[in-house]
Write a protein that holds these residues in place. Structure first.
Motif: not given
Length: 459
Positions: A326-331, A336-342, A350-358
């Motif tokens: 679920g965190l991978l999907a959110v990441g 692509w959707l959130v407005p600010f760089e940070a 989050t997507a990188i960490v989730s991918t590595v853990v899975l």
């Protein structure tokens, strides 16, 4: 009641032979003879505990010599509820998490690559000079490295800092020790290590990691629901939102003398570079972090790392893989959707960490291929300091001065060389030692014998 009517008093009476430190009384069923009840009850009342009448069984004769038990209950001394709720350890073992070591190694390696891409902050000091490169390939490679690494590797590094804080404090809590003062002393030591690093490389983050780390002491005592409230407030990037809507910038660039930082690094000796780096480097890094939302995001990642430790997300237990999915999907969506760089950096991290853990827990081949990064991660502090020394020796004026001669791709390849040298050093060092050299010194100084730091958790 006994079926042998020749025995007297075999009625399953309960004895209380002792009490544990949590205030729970051990109650056992045992045969008793006549008169024991009359002896034990006055002794028990001498403890000063008030015993409700319905907590004491009464004896109702059924036939001569036998008794029946009306009520049996474990009598427990209720612990005092603290005035304010606090987090309590669950007493579950915190074994070493290899995937966290691998992620820490990936984060430091990514930091090295991005620093090399930027020539350790001197890339913009030689834009008017002819530099060796690959022409039209330079900008796409620079953009790709920025998308994958900029802000993401430091976010992962901060996440694992929070995880380490939880593990250390929870291990001490399981022994009944309050880790607060020890951790504060540990952050003082980290600040000192950061100042040494800042004298070498002006982009040091350890100094403000140490300052934000002190905030984890009170946050770490809060129950999860309040920690989530703090995380939510930090997630919306309040400082970045204020700058965006107000049109003002949180900047400290106007400090007198700060304008001499980069010219000195580009032309000065080692001593001159160390002086201006130490004077203005930490302020420059902190100011840049304020402008770009890194301050609140650093503390946010500390908090999220602590929560991941509390929920044991980095262990392959229960429904954790589904959570990481679920965190991978959110990441991915948030990138692509959130407005600010940070915020985008946080989503990509989050997507990188989730991918590595899975992949680590779901694909043995990936785990074997990435296992070497655990050595790099176990010496992350040593590697972070060493990359500052090697990188500035390659790019700064007091060393080879490569910032004048190479563009992005060659600079990044120099970063790959730094990673390989440090990786070989890690493999050789860890053959004989359990900690990296800087980690060992930090640990020894953390646990120096100072009775002031040794406090028990208040019950």
């Amino acid at each position: 009641d006994t079926t042998d009517k020749g025995l007297m008093g075999f009625d399953g009476s309960q004895w209380i032979p002792g009490v544990n430190p949590n205030g729970q009384y051990l109650v056992i069923d045992r045969w008793r003879g006549c008169g024991i009840r009359e002896l034990c009850l006055p002794l028990f009342r001498l403890t000063g505990m008030e015993i409700p009448g319905n907590d004491i069984y009464s004896e109702t004769p059924r036939q001569p010599g036998t008794y029946s038990l009306r009520r049996q209950r474990t009598i427990t001394k209720q612990p005092q509820t603290p005035q304010y709720p606090m987090y309590r350890t669950t007493n579950r073992p915190n074994t070493r998490i290899e995937v966290a070591d691998a992620l820490r190694g990936i984060a430091v390696a990514g930091i090295i690559l991005f620093h090399a891409r930027e020539h350790f902050n001197l890339y913009w000091s030689a834009l008017d000079l002819p530099r060796a490169g690959f022409g039209s390939w330079e900008q796409p490679v620079a953009d790709m490295l920025g998308f994958l690494l900029s802000g993401k590797m430091y976010a992962i590094f901060a996440l694992l800092f929070g995880l380490s804080f939880f593990i250390q404090s929870d291990n001490q809590a399981q022994r009944g020790n309050d880790f607060s003062l020890r951790f504060a002393w540990r952050m003082v030591l980290l600040f000192g290590i950061g100042l040494v690093n800042a004298a070498i490389y002006n982009g040091d983050v350890l100094t403000y990691y140490a300052l934000f780390g002190l905030l984890m002491i009170p946050i770490g005592k809060l129950p999860n629901r309040w920690v989530w409230v703090i995380a939510a407030l930090l997630f919306i990037q309040p400082l970045e939102l204020w700058q965006y809507f107000s049109g003002h910038t949180l900047s400290i660039r106007g400090i007198e003398g700060m304008e001499t930082l980069y010219p000195t690094l580009a032309t000065g000796t080692f001593a001159e570079s160390a002086r201006v780096s130490l004077l203005y480097g930490p302020l420059s890094s902190f100011g840049w972090g304020l402008e770009h939302g890194r301050g609140t995001q650093t503390l946010l990642m500390f908090v999220l790392g602590m929560l991941a430790g509390r929920y044991r997300l980095f262990y392959d237990e229960g429904q954790h893989r589904r959570i990481w999915g679920g965190l991978l999907a959110v990441g991915i969506a948030g990138t692509w959707l959130v407005p600010f760089e940070a915020m985008r950096n946080l989503m990509t991290a989050t997507a990188i960490v989730s991918t590595v853990v899975l992949l680590w827990y779901g694909w043995p081949g990936f785990r074997r291929a990435l296992h070497g990064m655990t050595f790099f991660g176990r010496m992350s502090l040593t590697n972070y300091l060493l990359q500052s020394l090697l990188g500035t020796a390659l790019f700064y004026n007091w060393g080879l001065g490569l910032y004048r001669h190479v563009d992005v791709i060659y600079g990044t390849l120099a970063g790959v060389g730094i990673i390989l040298v440090q990786y070989l050093f890690c493999r050789l060092w860890l053959r004989r030692h359990t900690h990296g050299p800087v980690e060992w010194v930090w640990k020894k100084l953390t646990w120096i014998d100072l009775p002031l730091f040794d406090r028990k958790i208040a019950s």
